[in-house]
Design an enzyme around this catalytic site. Structure first.
Site, PDB file in Angstrom:
ATOM      1  N   CYS A  48       0.844  -1.207   0.000  1.00  0.00           N
ATOM      2  CA  CYS A  48       0.000   0.000   0.000  1.00  0.00           C
ATOM      3  C   CYS A  48       0.876   1.253   0.000  1.00  0.00           C
ATOM      4  CB  CYS A  48      -0.928  -0.017   1.212  1.00  0.00           C
ATOM      5  SG  CYS A  48      -1.979   1.436   1.337  1.00  0.00           S
TER       6      CYS A  48
ATOM      7  N   CYS B 252      -0.401   4.123   2.114  1.00  0.00           N
ATOM      8  CA  CYS B 252      -0.194   3.924   3.557  1.00  0.00           C
ATOM      9  C   CYS B 252       1.273   4.110   3.949  1.00  0.00           C
ATOM     10  CB  CYS B 252      -0.607   2.518   3.974  1.00  0.00           C
ATOM     11  SG  CYS B 252      -2.162   1.947   3.279  1.00  0.00           S
ATOM     12  N   ASP B 253       2.181   3.554   3.169  1.00  0.00           N
ATOM     13  CA  ASP B 253       3.563   3.418   3.622  1.00  0.00           C
ATOM     14  C   ASP B 253       4.587   4.236   2.834  1.00  0.00           C
ATOM     15  OD1 ASP B 253       2.704   1.643   5.570  1.00  0.00           O
ATOM     16  OD2 ASP B 253       2.875  -0.086   4.242  1.00  0.00           O
TER      17      ASP B 253
END
Ligand SMILES: Cc1cc2nc3c(=O)[nH]c(=O)nc-3n(C[C@H](O)[C@H](O)[C@H](O)COP(=O)(O)OP(=O)(O)OC[C@H]3O[C@@H](n4cnc5c(N)ncnc54)[C@H](O)[C@@H]3O)c2cc1C
Length: 310
Positions: free
Chosen positions: A137, A140-141
């Site tokens: 992701c 997200c990261d």
């Protein structure tokens, strides 16, 4: 099959942010929800150490920690949480039937929040680097890889989108694809090709990941034409080869799209009146904890109104 005698108002299936939020809302609406959390309760965030984009945690929070808080909040308002998998549902008559092992539960409404699983590569040493060097992701990261070099594995639209997005943070992003041709749409591929921070390793597959746990160092790539292996050093990797929604247990009762995602019909209601769905199991676009939680709230309110009217 052991039939439960009482008829539930609502049964929630799945225990990610969508399920627990639906549990919180239906609990506060005095519907005494039953929530089947599954064997892997807590959902996808149980795999991640830092969540920095869920509002309310200015310092960030660990995934498992946040999921325990969501669970406790749902339980506080009377949501009955059971750590078992739902094997199947039967929506051919009302009340609906929910089958869990040898037990059958009857319910007036159902909220499906079983999420999706990112598809991993299963290359060598993958387990030890999941969430510690390898992610599925970028939204997200990505921010954890500021000024670092990463690879993105995949050749579809999501791989192009993730690679382009990652160039905001990373010094260099290399796309690894098993073929020369990309599956991505022309416009997405052109956008990636025109980005000078993006490099290419085409006709390559990942053989194994390199480095000790917590110290990711790179990847061994194999040329699919010559068979030659090369060590490619990088600081992180993003796998973008698709997601698999958890909908097998639904059989053909709930309408799914070609990839197995639930197709919402009216707000969060599915093609079956009284069955609702929320979170990554319907979402092919946003796939975030906050959007899943928001949809869980919507499904709970939709279910509550539906129960009132029917
Ligand atoms: C590594 C990683 C890092 C991420 N980091 C972030 C981040 O930093 N911020 C962010 O916003 N998002 C992040 N995400 C995305 C986020 O995790 C998802 O968008 C979110 O968890 C979706 O929630 P959900 O409730 O729809 O489903 P999920 O979290 O997928 O939960 C579904 C649950 O349902 C259960 N289930 C499935 N089938 C059954 C069944 N038959 N019976 C009972 N239970 C069942 C599963 O076991 C699971 O517990 C990340 C995802 C991953 C994989």
């Amino acid at each position: 099959m052991f039939l439960m005698s009482s008829i539930e108002e609502v049964i929630i299936i799945g225990s990610g942010p969508a399920g627990y939020t639906a549990g919180l809302y239906t609990g506060r609406a005095m519907l005494k929800p039953k929530l089947f959390a599954g064997f892997a309760s807590g959902g996808q965030l149980m795999l991640t150490s830092d969540i920095e984009n869920f509002p309310g945690y200015p310092e960030g929070i660990g995934g498992p920690e946040m999921m325990m808080e969501l669970r406790a909040q749902a339980a506080r308002f009377g949501c009955d949480i059971i750590d078992k998998n739902v094997d199947s549902i039967d929506t051919s008559s009302h009340p609906f039937k929910v089958n869990v092992g040898k037990d059958q539960f009857l319910t007036k409404s159902i909220i499906i929040t079983t999420g999706a699983e990112a598809i991993w590569l299963d290359a060598g040493n993958e387990e030890k680097h999941k969430g510690q060097g390898i992610s599925t992701c970028a939204t997200c990261d990505g921010a954890f890889f500021r000024d670092k070099e990463v690879i993105v594995v995949g050749g579809g639209d999501s791989a192009m989108e993730e690679a382009t997005f990652l160039t905001r943070f990373c010094s260099k992003v290399t796309i690894v694809n098993r073929r020369e041709e990309l599956r991505a749409s022309q416009i997405m591929a052109d956008r990636a090709r025109g980005n000078d921070k993006i490099g290419w390793k085409l006709n390559r597959v990942v053989k194994e990941w390199v480095g000790e746990q917590g110290n990711f160092e790179g990847v061994v790539l194999v040329d699919t034409i010559s068979g030659k292996e090369e060590l490619f050093k990088c600081d992180g990797a993003f796998i973008a080869i698709g997601h698999k929604p958890m909908t097998n247990f639904l059989g053909d009762q709930i309408e799914l799209d070609g990839h197995g995602y639930i197709v919402p019909k009216e707000n969060t209601m599915t093609n079956v009146s009284g069955v609702f769905a929320a979170g990554d199991v319907v979402d092919t676009r946003y796939r975030q904890a906050i959007t899943a939680a928001g949809m869980g709230c919507m499904a709970a309110i939709d279910a509550e109104k539906w129960l009132e009217e029917n």
